[in-house]
Design a protein around this motif. Structure first.
Motif, short mmCIF file in Angstrom:
data_model
loop_
_atom_site.label_atom_id
_atom_site.label_comp_id
_atom_site.label_asym_id
_atom_site.label_seq_id
_atom_site.Cartn_x
_atom_site.Cartn_y
_atom_site.Cartn_z
N GLY A 119 -7.25 -20.76 46.87
CA GLY A 119 -8.12 -19.79 47.06
C GLY A 119 -7.45 -18.81 47.87
N PRO A 120 -8.27 -17.62 47.80
CA PRO A 120 -7.92 -16.46 48.71
C PRO A 120 -7.67 -16.88 50.06
CG PRO A 120 -9.57 -15.99 47.20
CD PRO A 120 -9.68 -17.37 47.14
N VAL A 121 -8.24 -17.58 50.82
CA VAL A 121 -8.36 -18.03 52.18
C VAL A 121 -7.18 -18.89 52.41
CG1 VAL A 121 -9.56 -18.80 54.11
CG2 VAL A 121 -10.74 -17.45 52.71
N PRO A 122 -7.07 -20.16 51.65
CA PRO A 122 -5.84 -20.92 51.87
C PRO A 122 -4.66 -20.07 51.65
CG PRO A 122 -7.46 -22.20 50.74
CD PRO A 122 -7.99 -20.56 50.68
N ALA A 123 -4.31 -19.21 50.30
CA ALA A 123 -3.27 -18.56 50.33
C ALA A 123 -2.94 -17.54 51.50
CB ALA A 123 -3.52 -17.59 49.02
N VAL A 124 -3.88 -16.82 52.03
CA VAL A 124 -3.68 -16.17 53.32
C VAL A 124 -3.09 -17.07 54.37
CG1 VAL A 124 -4.43 -14.63 54.98
CG2 VAL A 124 -5.13 -14.29 52.58
N GLY A 125 -3.64 -18.17 54.48
CA GLY A 125 -3.35 -18.92 55.76
C GLY A 125 -1.65 -19.47 55.51
N VAL A 126 -1.56 -19.98 54.20
CA VAL A 126 -0.19 -20.42 54.02
C VAL A 126 0.84 -19.32 54.26
CG1 VAL A 126 1.21 -21.22 52.15
CG2 VAL A 126 -1.04 -21.98 52.48
N SER A 127 0.59 -17.98 53.79
CA SER A 127 1.62 -17.02 53.91
C SER A 127 1.75 -16.63 55.25
CB SER A 127 1.05 -15.87 53.20
OG SER A 127 0.00 -15.40 53.74
N ARG A 128 0.70 -16.68 56.02
CA ARG A 128 0.99 -16.35 57.34
C ARG A 128 1.55 -17.49 58.21
NH1 ARG A 128 1.22 -11.88 59.79
NH2 ARG A 128 -0.25 -12.41 61.50
N VAL A 129 1.35 -18.61 57.83
CA VAL A 129 2.18 -19.87 58.49
C VAL A 129 3.59 -19.87 58.27
CG1 VAL A 129 2.48 -22.40 58.41
CG2 VAL A 129 0.18 -21.45 58.60
N VAL A 130 3.99 -19.53 56.88
CA VAL A 130 5.22 -19.25 56.65
C VAL A 130 5.85 -18.01 57.38
CG1 VAL A 130 6.74 -18.79 54.61
CG2 VAL A 130 5.15 -20.53 54.39
#
Length: 504
Positions: A119-130
């Motif tokens: 989903g949009p929110v998990p995708a944003v979270g993953v990108s920021r963690v990376v």
């Protein structure tokens, strides 16, 4: 022919080759360090309404989007000590891998909302963690490269690294806000300058894998243990900082911030007394202070100055001047006489205290009534330029002076303390602003009252920051006074560490 002789320069050209090598490393430092620190600012609160509308998310997911975009800093904290152990032996590999991760995370931000798996929110979270993990790898790798390639008596590269870090801490949020305004698109909150990360990766790929002046010694077990010592407290503090965003009261958040700051400062002092990770001028505590006062002071000020900025976004000139002052002061501090580091350290902290209190007393409003309230009292940014320059110069000089006296293990240990300081500062200013804004909203205040509440909270934070800076300066002076350890210049680290490794 030995392996080291393959890289030896002809005698007639040795000095020229050394200068060229240091020039290439300086390019790596001035591109990679800012590219890593630019990952930290979270500008999603400024565009979350636009993001929720564009992605057609329910309104109650706005908080989740802001929380996901803020995961870069918590991810960076545990990444630094882990990368420090690896960078001790292969800094170029760690550097390129870290910048590659930053670039991949920024590229993944473009796919937020377009992936069917996440989903949009998990995708944003993953990108920021990376992005945060990559930035956490870049910083220790650049520090090792700078110290390894400094001349036998030179300290310019190490001072340049200290100046670049201080400048980036002060200027990261203003430049992020400027890029956000220039892009006019919410995804810029996740990747304000992807081209700069690509430039840093290109420079690192070309100039990062350089032969060192001396072979890198094996990482001793005790040094590896000391470098990993901050891993558990940093990771735990980062986890709790994320947890506090789930409905914790401002008072509870402030209590956690105070407890975390005390524990981390204590760890910095204890580490500075260790034979492996310790430093004569308590670099770990100075790095913690630089993190506490750098971005957490400059970032909210940039938001206030940019509250009514016009089409160009937040004015960059005052923050750019502060960044240049930080770099200049760090380079000047590196030229101070041997044994004068303590005076530079105390002077730098004094400048930082004066700067934050000066900002507290500064009133740049030129208008009255609603116009002044809408500007938050910061409608003219230039009166803040001089105290900002003092802040940058003080932190840059103190960081460079304390880093000059540190061994490589002590320098890497100290770096692990810097960004926990950033998180501590954010955990103080954030709850203060939430409390003030909540009170203003309950009283039926409009936009001007909200900005005025943010300004009032910022001024309270400046008083706290000044008191903390004075306290930490005193602790650093006392903690370093008892250490009868000779000053070790950056250029002499490798032989000293190698001898220690052979003794083992």
């Amino acid at each position: 022919m030995s392996a080291s002789s393959l890289f030896a320069s002809p005698p007639a050209h040795g000095r020229k080759a050394a200068w060229w090598t240091r020039f290439r490393v300086s390019l790596v430092v001035i591109t990679a360090v800012p590219a890593a620190v630019m990952v930290v600012p979270d500008t999603m609160p400024y565009v979350v309404a636009r993001a929720v509308s564009d992605l057609r998310l329910p309104a109650d997911q706005a908080a989740g989007m802001v929380r996901a975009a803020g995961l870069a800093l918590p991810a960076l904290l545990p990444a630094v000590p882990l990368a420090a152990v690896l960078a001790r032996r292969m800094p170029a590999v760690v550097l390129i891998a870290g910048l590659g991760a930053v670039l991949c995370g920024e590229a993944a931000a473009e796919l937020a909302g377009r992936l069917t798996v996440l989903g949009p929110v998990p995708a944003v979270g993953v990108s920021r963690v990376v992005e945060g993990l990559g930035a956490g790898a870049v910083l220790p790798a650049t520090l090792v490269l700078a110290r390894r390639h400094d001349g036998p008596r030179g300290r310019a590269l190490t001072a340049l690294w200290a100046g670049a870090l201080t400048a980036a801490l002060i200027a990261a949020m203003p430049f992020a806000l400027y890029g956000l305004a220039a892009a006019g698109e919410w995804r810029a909150a996740l990747q304000p300058y992807p081209w700069f990360a690509a430039l840093a990766l290109g420079v690192a790929a070309l100039f990062g894998p350089l032969p060192a002046r001396a072979a890198a010694p094996a990482v001793r077990r005790i040094e590896r243990t000391q470098l990993l010592l901050p891993l558990a407290p940093a990771a735990g503090f980062a986890f709790l900082a994320v947890v506090t965003t789930y409905g914790w009261t401002p008072g509870a958040q402030l209590a956690l911030a105070g407890l975390g700051a005390a524990c981390l400062a204590g760890l910095a002092v204890v580490g500075s007394r260790d034979a492996t990770a310790g430093t004569p001028l308590c670099f770990a505590l100075v790095a913690f202070t630089a993190g506490l006062l750098g971005m957490p002071v400059a970032a909210p000020l940039a938001g206030l100055i940019g509250a009514n900025p016009g089409p160009r976004g937040v004015p960059l000139a005052p923050f750019a001047a502060a960044a240049m002052a930080a770099a200049a002061a760090a380079l000047i501090a590196s030229r101070s006489r041997t044994g004068g580091g303590r005076a530079v350290l105390i002077t730098g902290h004094a400048l930082a205290v004066v700067a934050v209190l000066w900002l507290r007393a500064t009133d740049t409003a030129t208008d009255t009534g609603m116009d002044a309230a809408m500007s938050g009292g910061w409608s003219r940014p230039w009166p803040a330029a001089f105290p900002l320059a003092l802040l940058g110069a003080g932190l840059g000089a103190a960081l460079a002076a304390s880093l000059r006296a540190a061994s490589q293990g002590g320098a890497l240990f100290g770096l692990t303390m810097c960004f926990p300081g950033v998180l501590c500062g954010y955990m103080v200013i954030g709850p203060l602003q939430v409390h003030r804004v909540g009170a203003a909203m309950l009283d039926g205040g409009g936009t001007g009252d909200v900005v005025a509440a943010l300004t009032a909270a910022f001024r309270v934070w400046l008083v706290i920051a000044g008191a903390l800076a004075a306290l930490l300066a005193a602790v650093a002076a006392i903690a370093g006074r008892d250490r009868a350890r000779p000053v070790v210049t950056a250029g002499r680290d490798a032989p000293a560490d190698a001898a220690a490794g052979e003794a083992r």
